[in-house]
Design a protein around this motif. Structure first.
Motif, mmCIF file in Angstrom:
data_model
loop_
_atom_site.group_PDB
_atom_site.id
_atom_site.type_symbol
_atom_site.label_atom_id
_atom_site.label_comp_id
_atom_site.label_asym_id
_atom_site.label_seq_id
_atom_site.Cartn_x
_atom_site.Cartn_y
_atom_site.Cartn_z
ATOM 1 N N LEU A 11 0.846 -1.193 0.000
ATOM 2 C CA LEU A 11 0.000 0.000 0.000
ATOM 3 C C LEU A 11 0.880 1.241 0.000
ATOM 4 O O LEU A 11 1.826 1.343 0.785
ATOM 5 C CB LEU A 11 -0.889 -0.010 1.234
ATOM 6 N N ARG A 38 -0.987 -6.179 -15.358
ATOM 7 C CA ARG A 38 -1.753 -5.891 -14.153
ATOM 8 C C ARG A 38 -3.230 -6.101 -14.421
ATOM 9 O O ARG A 38 -3.691 -5.980 -15.549
ATOM 10 C CB ARG A 38 -1.501 -4.458 -13.668
ATOM 11 N N ALA A 40 -6.957 -5.124 -12.567
ATOM 12 C CA ALA A 40 -7.806 -4.514 -11.542
ATOM 13 C C ALA A 40 -9.096 -5.320 -11.421
ATOM 14 O O ALA A 40 -9.481 -6.022 -12.361
ATOM 15 C CB ALA A 40 -8.094 -3.067 -11.906
ATOM 16 N N PRO A 88 -3.906 6.428 -8.048
ATOM 17 C CA PRO A 88 -4.915 5.446 -7.610
ATOM 18 C C PRO A 88 -5.303 4.475 -8.719
ATOM 19 O O PRO A 88 -5.587 3.303 -8.441
ATOM 20 C CB PRO A 88 -6.082 6.336 -7.185
ATOM 21 N N THR A 91 -3.745 0.954 -9.063
ATOM 22 C CA THR A 91 -4.128 -0.122 -8.156
ATOM 23 C C THR A 91 -4.557 -1.366 -8.932
ATOM 24 O O THR A 91 -5.428 -1.294 -9.791
ATOM 25 C CB THR A 91 -5.262 0.330 -7.230
ATOM 26 N N GLN A 119 -0.279 -7.722 -4.950
ATOM 27 C CA GLN A 119 -1.225 -6.607 -4.905
ATOM 28 C C GLN A 119 -0.497 -5.284 -4.709
ATOM 29 O O GLN A 119 0.346 -5.154 -3.808
ATOM 30 C CB GLN A 119 -2.220 -6.816 -3.755
ATOM 31 N N THR A 121 -1.658 -1.341 -4.086
ATOM 32 C CA THR A 121 -2.789 -0.461 -3.798
ATOM 33 C C THR A 121 -2.278 0.955 -3.591
ATOM 34 O O THR A 121 -1.380 1.176 -2.772
ATOM 35 C CB THR A 121 -3.550 -0.927 -2.555
ATOM 36 N N SER A 123 -3.432 4.671 -2.565
ATOM 37 C CA SER A 123 -4.505 5.436 -1.935
ATOM 38 C C SER A 123 -4.439 6.897 -2.357
ATOM 39 O O SER A 123 -3.358 7.438 -2.606
ATOM 40 C CB SER A 123 -4.413 5.330 -0.413
#
Length: 124
Positions: A11, A38, A40, A88, A91, A119, A121, A123
């Motif tokens: 993250l 990737r 999503a 973002p 992600t 993963q 992520t 923010s």
């Protein structure tokens, strides 16, 4: 059997950086074209970056060009993706993939081996 193991996801805040890596088993790593993709949630698996066998040629999706850098170390059987200025929309689960061919493919089905994904992520 060739195994690919990704690491380094996590993250991070928007604007930050993250580096994901992929370790590849076996003696043939230096003959594989390596790619990062990737995916999503609810979306298809998309091309991110690819590097040729010697590491002197790379190609990127327009969405990451100038922010991401793919590299490889044939002595250590690893390929990495340095991700800067993360957004973002970056992600996703990031996958590394190996292609026995020499063409720098951007289509997932052209790749022979895949990792389990890591993963990432971002923010806001």
């Amino acid at each position: 059997q060739v195994q690919l193991v990704e690491s380094g996801g996590g993250l991070v805040q928007a604007g930050g950086s993250l580096r994901v890596s992929c370790a590849v088993s076996g003696r043939a790593f230096s003959t594989y074209t390596m790619g990062w993709f990737r995916q999503a949630p609810g979306k298809e698996r998309d091309f991110v970056a690819v590097i040729n066998v010697s590491g002197d040629r790379t190609s990127y999706a327009d969405s990451v060009k100038g922010r991401f850098t793919i590299s490889r170390d044939n002595a250590k059987n690893t390929v990495s993706l340095q991700m800067n200025s993360l957004k973002p929309e970056d992600t996703a689960v990031y996958y590394c993939a190996a292609d026995r061919g020499s063409t720098m493919q951007t289509i997932p089905r052209q790749y022979n081996y895949w990792g389990q994904g890591t993963q990432v992520t971002v923010s806001s």
